[in-house]
Design a protein around this motif. Structure first.
Motif, PDB file in Angstrom:
ATOM      1  N   ASP A 327      15.197   1.128  21.720  1.00 47.06           N
ATOM      2  CA  ASP A 327      14.193   0.053  21.822  1.00 47.06           C
ATOM      3  C   ASP A 327      13.228   0.114  20.653  1.00 47.06           C
ATOM      4  OD1 ASP A 327      12.997   2.402  22.503  1.00 47.06           O
ATOM      5  OD2 ASP A 327      12.330   1.781  24.491  1.00 47.06           O
ATOM      6  N   GLY A 328      13.783   0.429  19.479  1.00 43.90           N
ATOM      7  CA  GLY A 328      12.966   0.545  18.276  1.00 43.90           C
ATOM      8  C   GLY A 328      12.692  -0.786  17.608  1.00 43.90           C
ATOM      9  N   PRO A 329      12.288  -0.755  16.330  1.00 45.94           N
ATOM     10  CA  PRO A 329      11.890  -1.980  15.616  1.00 45.94           C
ATOM     11  C   PRO A 329      13.062  -2.881  15.245  1.00 45.94           C
ATOM     12  CG  PRO A 329      11.805  -0.103  14.145  1.00 45.94           C
ATOM     13  CD  PRO A 329      12.073   0.452  15.507  1.00 45.94           C
ATOM     14  N   GLY A 330      14.285  -2.384  15.345  1.00 48.53           N
ATOM     15  CA  GLY A 330      15.447  -3.205  14.998  1.00 48.53           C
ATOM     16  C   GLY A 330      15.796  -3.127  13.523  1.00 48.53           C
ATOM     17  N   ILE A 331      16.914  -3.728  13.184  1.00 42.07           N
ATOM     18  CA  ILE A 331      17.427  -3.711  11.807  1.00 42.07           C
ATOM     19  C   ILE A 331      17.479  -5.142  11.295  1.00 42.07           C
ATOM     20  CG2 ILE A 331      19.397  -3.103  10.346  1.00 42.07           C
ATOM     21  CD1 ILE A 331      20.175  -1.015  12.430  1.00 42.07           C
ATOM     22  N   PRO A 332      16.956  -5.420  10.103  1.00 45.13           N
ATOM     23  CA  PRO A 332      17.005  -6.781   9.548  1.00 45.13           C
ATOM     24  C   PRO A 332      18.445  -7.273   9.423  1.00 45.13           C
ATOM     25  CG  PRO A 332      15.526  -5.387   8.267  1.00 45.13           C
ATOM     26  CD  PRO A 332      16.243  -4.478   9.215  1.00 45.13           C
ATOM     27  N   PRO A 333      18.670  -8.575   9.582  1.00 45.32           N
ATOM     28  CA  PRO A 333      20.039  -9.117   9.526  1.00 45.32           C
ATOM     29  C   PRO A 333      20.776  -8.774   8.237  1.00 45.32           C
ATOM     30  CG  PRO A 333      18.526 -10.766  10.395  1.00 45.32           C
ATOM     31  CD  PRO A 333      17.675  -9.610   9.933  1.00 45.32           C
ATOM     32  N   ASP A 334      20.093  -8.824   7.089  1.00 46.69           N
ATOM     33  CA  ASP A 334      20.777  -8.554   5.824  1.00 46.69           C
ATOM     34  C   ASP A 334      21.163  -7.098   5.671  1.00 46.69           C
ATOM     35  OD1 ASP A 334      18.093  -7.834   5.700  1.00 46.69           O
ATOM     36  OD2 ASP A 334      17.977  -8.096   3.539  1.00 46.69           O
ATOM     37  N   ALA A 335      20.547  -6.214   6.462  1.00 39.74           N
ATOM     38  CA  ALA A 335      20.863  -4.785   6.379  1.00 39.74           C
ATOM     39  C   ALA A 335      21.949  -4.380   7.362  1.00 39.74           C
ATOM     40  CB  ALA A 335      19.605  -3.952   6.623  1.00 39.74           C
ATOM     41  N   GLN A 336      22.197  -5.208   8.375  1.00 34.01           N
ATOM     42  CA  GLN A 336      23.157  -4.828   9.407  1.00 34.01           C
ATOM     43  C   GLN A 336      24.570  -4.676   8.852  1.00 34.01           C
ATOM     44  OE1 GLN A 336      22.876  -7.289  12.960  1.00 34.01           O
ATOM     45  NE2 GLN A 336      20.643  -7.381  12.811  1.00 34.01           N
ATOM     46  N   GLU A 337      24.906  -5.462   7.816  1.00 33.83           N
ATOM     47  CA  GLU A 337      26.243  -5.368   7.234  1.00 33.83           C
ATOM     48  C   GLU A 337      26.400  -4.111   6.382  1.00 33.83           C
ATOM     49  OE1 GLU A 337      26.934  -8.899   5.059  1.00 33.83           O
ATOM     50  OE2 GLU A 337      26.883 -10.228   6.808  1.00 33.83           O
ATOM     51  N   ARG A 338      25.294  -3.471   6.021  1.00 38.99           N
ATOM     52  CA  ARG A 338      25.375  -2.348   5.086  1.00 38.99           C
ATOM     53  C   ARG A 338      25.062  -0.986   5.711  1.00 38.99           C
ATOM     54  NH1 ARG A 338      22.472  -2.990  -0.432  1.00 38.99           N
ATOM     55  NH2 ARG A 338      23.935  -1.274  -0.769  1.00 38.99           N
ATOM     56  N   VAL A 339      24.694  -0.978   6.989  1.00 41.28           N
ATOM     57  CA  VAL A 339      24.243   0.285   7.582  1.00 41.28           C
ATOM     58  C   VAL A 339      25.339   1.345   7.614  1.00 41.28           C
ATOM     59  CG1 VAL A 339      22.382  -0.691   8.960  1.00 41.28           C
ATOM     60  CG2 VAL A 339      24.701  -0.601   9.902  1.00 41.28           C
ATOM     61  N   PHE A 340      26.615   0.920   7.541  1.00 44.88           N
ATOM     62  CA  PHE A 340      27.705   1.894   7.586  1.00 44.88           C
ATOM     63  C   PHE A 340      28.111   2.365   6.186  1.00 44.88           C
ATOM     64  CE2 PHE A 340      28.163  -0.557  11.532  1.00 44.88           C
ATOM     65  CZ  PHE A 340      28.149   0.480  12.460  1.00 44.88           C
ATOM     66  N   GLU A 341      27.403   1.888   5.155  1.00 48.17           N
ATOM     67  CA  GLU A 341      27.673   2.363   3.797  1.00 48.17           C
ATOM     68  C   GLU A 341      27.076   3.753   3.603  1.00 48.17           C
ATOM     69  OE1 GLU A 341      26.274  -0.372   0.884  1.00 48.17           O
ATOM     70  OE2 GLU A 341      27.325  -2.094   1.748  1.00 48.17           O
ATOM     71  N   ARG A 342      27.690   4.511   2.738  1.00 51.92           N
ATOM     72  CA  ARG A 342      27.212   5.861   2.468  1.00 51.92           C
ATOM     73  C   ARG A 342      25.852   5.826   1.778  1.00 51.92           C
ATOM     74  NH1 ARG A 342      33.030   8.344   0.358  1.00 51.92           N
ATOM     75  NH2 ARG A 342      34.197   7.480   2.120  1.00 51.92           N
ATOM     76  N   PHE A 343      24.955   6.582   2.307  1.00 55.43           N
ATOM     77  CA  PHE A 343      23.598   6.758   1.776  1.00 55.43           C
ATOM     78  C   PHE A 343      22.726   5.521   1.918  1.00 55.43           C
ATOM     79  CE2 PHE A 343      26.014   9.895  -0.832  1.00 55.43           C
ATOM     80  CZ  PHE A 343      25.379  11.025  -0.381  1.00 55.43           C
ATOM     81  N   TYR A 344      23.237   4.465   2.532  1.00 56.89           N
ATOM     82  CA  TYR A 344      22.383   3.290   2.701  1.00 56.89           C
ATOM     83  C   TYR A 344      21.333   3.575   3.774  1.00 56.89           C
ATOM     84  CZ  TYR A 344      20.664  -1.395   3.492  1.00 56.89           C
ATOM     85  OH  TYR A 344      19.833  -2.486   3.611  1.00 56.89           O
ATOM     86  N   ARG A 345      20.077   3.252   3.465  1.00 55.36           N
ATOM     87  CA  ARG A 345      18.974   3.468   4.391  1.00 55.36           C
ATOM     88  C   ARG A 345      18.164   2.187   4.488  1.00 55.36           C
ATOM     89  NH1 ARG A 345      18.246   9.282   4.733  1.00 55.36           N
ATOM     90  NH2 ARG A 345      19.343  10.346   3.049  1.00 55.36           N
ATOM     91  N   VAL A 346      17.898   1.754   5.709  1.00 52.46           N
ATOM     92  CA  VAL A 346      17.085   0.552   5.906  1.00 52.46           C
ATOM     93  C   VAL A 346      15.659   0.823   5.449  1.00 52.46           C
ATOM     94  CG1 VAL A 346      16.218  -1.112   7.592  1.00 52.46           C
ATOM     95  CG2 VAL A 346      18.532  -0.164   7.840  1.00 52.46           C
ATOM     96  N   ASP A 347      15.103   1.935   5.881  1.00 51.58           N
ATOM     97  CA  ASP A 347      13.754   2.346   5.502  1.00 51.58           C
ATOM     98  C   ASP A 347      13.880   3.711   4.843  1.00 51.58           C
ATOM     99  OD1 ASP A 347      11.124   3.180   5.248  1.00 51.58           O
ATOM    100  OD2 ASP A 347      10.506   2.470   7.229  1.00 51.58           O
ATOM    101  N   LYS A 348      13.967   3.728   3.497  1.00 52.05           N
ATOM    102  CA  LYS A 348      14.233   4.974   2.790  1.00 52.05           C
ATOM    103  C   LYS A 348      13.173   6.028   3.045  1.00 52.05           C
ATOM    104  CE  LYS A 348      16.909   2.918  -0.987  1.00 52.05           C
ATOM    105  NZ  LYS A 348      17.046   1.606  -0.380  1.00 52.05           N
ATOM    106  N   ALA A 349      11.897   5.619   3.017  1.00 53.72           N
ATOM    107  CA  ALA A 349      10.812   6.589   3.186  1.00 53.72           C
ATOM    108  C   ALA A 349      10.883   7.242   4.562  1.00 53.72           C
ATOM    109  CB  ALA A 349       9.463   5.900   2.981  1.00 53.72           C
ATOM    110  N   ARG A 350      11.051   6.423   5.603  1.00 56.86           N
ATOM    111  CA  ARG A 350      11.090   6.961   6.958  1.00 56.86           C
ATOM    112  C   ARG A 350      12.347   7.788   7.185  1.00 56.86           C
ATOM    113  NH1 ARG A 350      11.220   3.728  12.743  1.00 56.86           N
ATOM    114  NH2 ARG A 350      10.915   5.569  14.053  1.00 56.86           N
ATOM    115  N   SER A 351      13.456   7.351   6.601  1.00 60.74           N
ATOM    116  CA  SER A 351      14.713   8.067   6.781  1.00 60.74           C
ATOM    117  C   SER A 351      14.629   9.472   6.223  1.00 60.74           C
ATOM    118  CB  SER A 351      15.858   7.312   6.107  1.00 60.74           C
ATOM    119  OG  SER A 351      16.046   6.057   6.718  1.00 60.74           O
TER     120      SER A 351
END
Length: 393
Positions: A327-351
């Motif tokens: 029940d977190g903040p969710g993932i932006p639509p443009d990032a949902q297609e890339r979340v399974f890529e290696r090293f891809y981070r939606v929020d780099k600082a938090r990650s």
């Protein structure tokens, strides 16, 4: 009968004989002429048939080529092109006789034609066709010349290299990401070691603190290397799955129990809503690795004092679907297609603050695909995220 009548009769007979001979000769000549005409016509037809067959074969070979080929004259007008060229460059209708820019609306191709006309030599260039998804073509262009050596046109051969370009970009990005992920903990370890060597080791309190930091980042390096090795094995097919009929609810509960202490730190509730007695062929160890990565991410990126729920069901097609919801903040639509890529981070600082290697979801994808299943994500900003994966019937 006197001699005159004999002579007259002789000449009359000779005339008849000559007349008949002439008629026979005319008929012979006419027959031979007709035969000759027939032979010539037949030979001409056979030659035309042979020529048509040769042209048909040449066209068949030309159109069966994987490479796109275009032939232009000295003015840059299209003389010939094969089926691959029509498809690759999206040629519409009859483009023969048109200029390259008229036929394809691509100045990049026209520039190559003009360049080979100026330089009159072999060219090997790469062009990028602009668009929503850029395409990359490798063009080999050869100038043609007549018997007098004067430029007479060009042959252009196109190779689609978009996929190779994407792979090269992925490789470069991967190397850059790995270098960054390795450099950060190594720099921290080196800095703390230098500080200890400069005298901090004489202070027991500081020494202990620094050694804990060094241990933390050494572990981070170890996890990164282990994940990279696992991905390499998954990519090359070296991971052999030990598929057995597995009851999924106990496996899910086992992972939830292992992560209970981590969830308690953020006061997150872990709920197992997966139905009992649902089985699927799976490698239990790899399945737990998938669940661990998904649930661990849900705890880290979900809402503090929130909940992480694991559920699923058997679908009508016989496959088993498992989902992990936060029940977190969710993932932006443009990032949902890339979340399974290696090293891809939606929020780099938090990650990076939360830890992890940035390879977890990529490992999840590869393990599930190795099982013959699929993985996807469904998220809405402000309303949480749900990761789904399937296992075969």
């Amino acid at each position: 009968m006197n001699l005159g009548w004999i002579i007259a009769g002789f000449f009359a007979a000779l005339a008849v004989w000559l007349w008949r001979g002439r008629r026979r000769l005319q008929r012979f000549i006419a027959e031979e002429h007709s035969k000759l005409q027939s032979d010539v016509s037949k030979a001409r037809q056979e030659t035309e048939d042979d020529r048509s067959e040769l042209v048909r074969r040449q066209d068949a070979i030309f159109n069966s080529m994987i490479e796109a080929v275009i032939v232009v004259d000295l003015d840059g007008h299209i003389v010939s092109l094969n089926r691959a060229a029509r498809s690759m460059l999206n040629a519409q209708g009859d483009v023969l006789g048109q200029s390259v820019i008229e036929a394809f609306r691509r100045h990049e191709i026209s520039d190559v034609v003009q360049q080979v006309a100026r330089q009159k030599q072999v060219l090997d260039v790469e062009v990028c066709l602009a668009g929503i998804e850029p395409r990359y073509l490798r063009v080999n262009a050869v100038a043609l010349s007549g018997g007098d050596g004067i430029y007479d046109g060009a042959v252009l051969v196109f190779h689609e290299v978009t996929r190779l370009k994407q792979l090269e970009n992925t490789r470069q990005e991967f190397v850059a990401n790995v270098s960054h992920e390795l450099r950060t903990p190594l720099s921290l370890i080196k800095g703390y070691v230098e500080t200890l060597l400069d005298g901090a080791k004489d202070n027991p309190e500081v020494q202990t603190k620094f050694l804990h930091v060094i241990e933390k980042h050494a572990d981070r390096l170890a996890y990164l290397i282990e994940d990279l090795l696992l991905l390499s094995k998954l990519d090359s097919g070296q991971v052999v799955l030990n598929l057995q009929t597995t009851e999924l609810r106990p496996e899910i509960q086992h992972v939830l129990d292992d992560l209970q202490s981590k969830a308690a730190e953020r006061r997150v509730k872990l709920l197992n809503e997966f139905p009992a007695d649902v089985e699927a062929p799976a490698d239990a160890d790899r399945l737990q690795q998938v669940l661990f990565n998904l649930i661990d991410n849900a705890i880290k990126y979900g809402r503090t004092e929130g909940a992480v729920v694991v559920g699923g069901s058997r679908r009508p097609d016989g496959k088993v679907e498992v989902w992990v919801r936060d029940d977190g903040p969710g993932i932006p639509p443009d990032a949902q297609e890339r979340v399974f890529e290696r090293f891809y981070r939606v929020d780099k600082a938090r990650s990076r603050e939360q830890g992890g290697t940035g390879l977890g979801l990529s490992i999840v994808k590869h393990i599930i695909q190795a099982h013959g299943g699929e993985v996807r994500v469904d998220s809405e900003l402000g309303k949480g995220t749900t990761f789904f994966f399937t296992l075969p019937a």
